[in-house]
Design a protein around this motif. Sequence first.
Motif, PDB file in Angstrom:
ATOM      1  N   THR A  68       0.832  -1.206   0.000  1.00 40.30           N
ATOM      2  CA  THR A  68       0.000   0.000   0.000  1.00 40.30           C
ATOM      3  C   THR A  68       0.862   1.250   0.000  1.00 40.30           C
ATOM      4  O   THR A  68       1.907   1.291   0.643  1.00 40.30           O
ATOM      5  N   ARG A  69       0.387   2.260  -0.717  1.00 40.63           N
ATOM      6  CA  ARG A  69       1.043   3.562  -0.736  1.00 40.63           C
ATOM      7  C   ARG A  69      -0.005   4.645  -0.533  1.00 40.63           C
ATOM      8  O   ARG A  69      -1.159   4.511  -0.952  1.00 40.63           O
ATOM      9  N   ASN A  70       0.419   5.747   0.086  1.00 42.63           N
ATOM     10  CA  ASN A  70      -0.488   6.881   0.225  1.00 42.63           C
ATOM     11  C   ASN A  70      -0.542   7.650  -1.090  1.00 42.63           C
ATOM     12  O   ASN A  70       0.283   7.464  -1.980  1.00 42.63           O
ATOM     13  N   TRP A  71      -1.540   8.501  -1.204  1.00 41.80           N
ATOM     14  CA  TRP A  71      -1.787   9.167  -2.477  1.00 41.80           C
ATOM     15  C   TRP A  71      -0.695  10.173  -2.831  1.00 41.80           C
ATOM     16  O   TRP A  71      -0.374  10.361  -4.002  1.00 41.80           O
ATOM     17  N   LYS A  72      -0.102  10.825  -1.832  1.00 43.77           N
ATOM     18  CA  LYS A  72       1.008  11.745  -2.120  1.00 43.77           C
ATOM     19  C   LYS A  72       2.155  11.001  -2.791  1.00 43.77           C
ATOM     20  O   LYS A  72       2.765  11.502  -3.742  1.00 43.77           O
ATOM     21  N   THR A  73       2.446   9.793  -2.312  1.00 46.72           N
ATOM     22  CA  THR A  73       3.504   8.993  -2.920  1.00 46.72           C
ATOM     23  C   THR A  73       3.141   8.621  -4.345  1.00 46.72           C
ATOM     24  O   THR A  73       3.984   8.687  -5.248  1.00 46.72           O
ATOM     25  N   ILE A  74       1.895   8.252  -4.579  1.00 45.82           N
ATOM     26  CA  ILE A  74       1.448   7.886  -5.928  1.00 45.82           C
ATOM     27  C   ILE A  74       1.632   9.062  -6.882  1.00 45.82           C
ATOM     28  O   ILE A  74       2.159   8.903  -7.987  1.00 45.82           O
ATOM     29  N   LEU A  75       1.209  10.233  -6.467  1.00 42.23           N
ATOM     30  CA  LEU A  75       1.344  11.409  -7.332  1.00 42.23           C
ATOM     31  C   LEU A  75       2.810  11.737  -7.597  1.00 42.23           C
ATOM     32  O   LEU A  75       3.184  12.116  -8.718  1.00 42.23           O
TER      33      LEU A  75
END
Length: 180
Positions: free
Chosen positions: A165-172
């Motif tokens: 799992t990754r948080n959305w800030k990391t994804i962006l």
Amino acid sequence: MNEPKKIAILRGINVGGKRKILMADLKMLCEKLELQEVKTYIQSGNLIFSSHEQNSDIENKLEKTISDEYGFEVPVIVRTSTELLSLVNKNPFYNSKADINKLHITFLKFRAAKEDIDHVLTCTHEPDRFIIDGKEVFLYCEGKYHQSKLTNNFFEKKLKVPATTRNWKTILKLLELSKY
């Protein structure tokens, strides 16, 4: 022709002082595997690189090399930058008013069996919500992720699939770093 940009997401390294892999060492390991333009992003095991190899072949090579080099298993999940962009665009919880601190994505190594998906869909942990879409689980966590019942372990156990799992800030940020 440029080689396609890819993102490798490693499960469970450098967490709580365990299963340590320095990012500089991980970058060198990737370069030995002939991955091109290798970059790392934060210590939790995110790689951006170029390669024409199949995602599954890269996953297998990285997992074997890490196991041989460090003596522990690390699940690796690879997506192309195009796939990552598609995920950003289709996240049902992500819009102009979304608090991205509440958004996360769980990457599944492979598609879960239908009966396992059907079972997990009966689980509710309001106010936290999730939507399973192929090999990803989009998460909305009202509070802090570490306080949610919808953890990586929850989905791995219920869906019987390795995941990370990754948080959305990391994804962006990974999407930004993977642009040509």
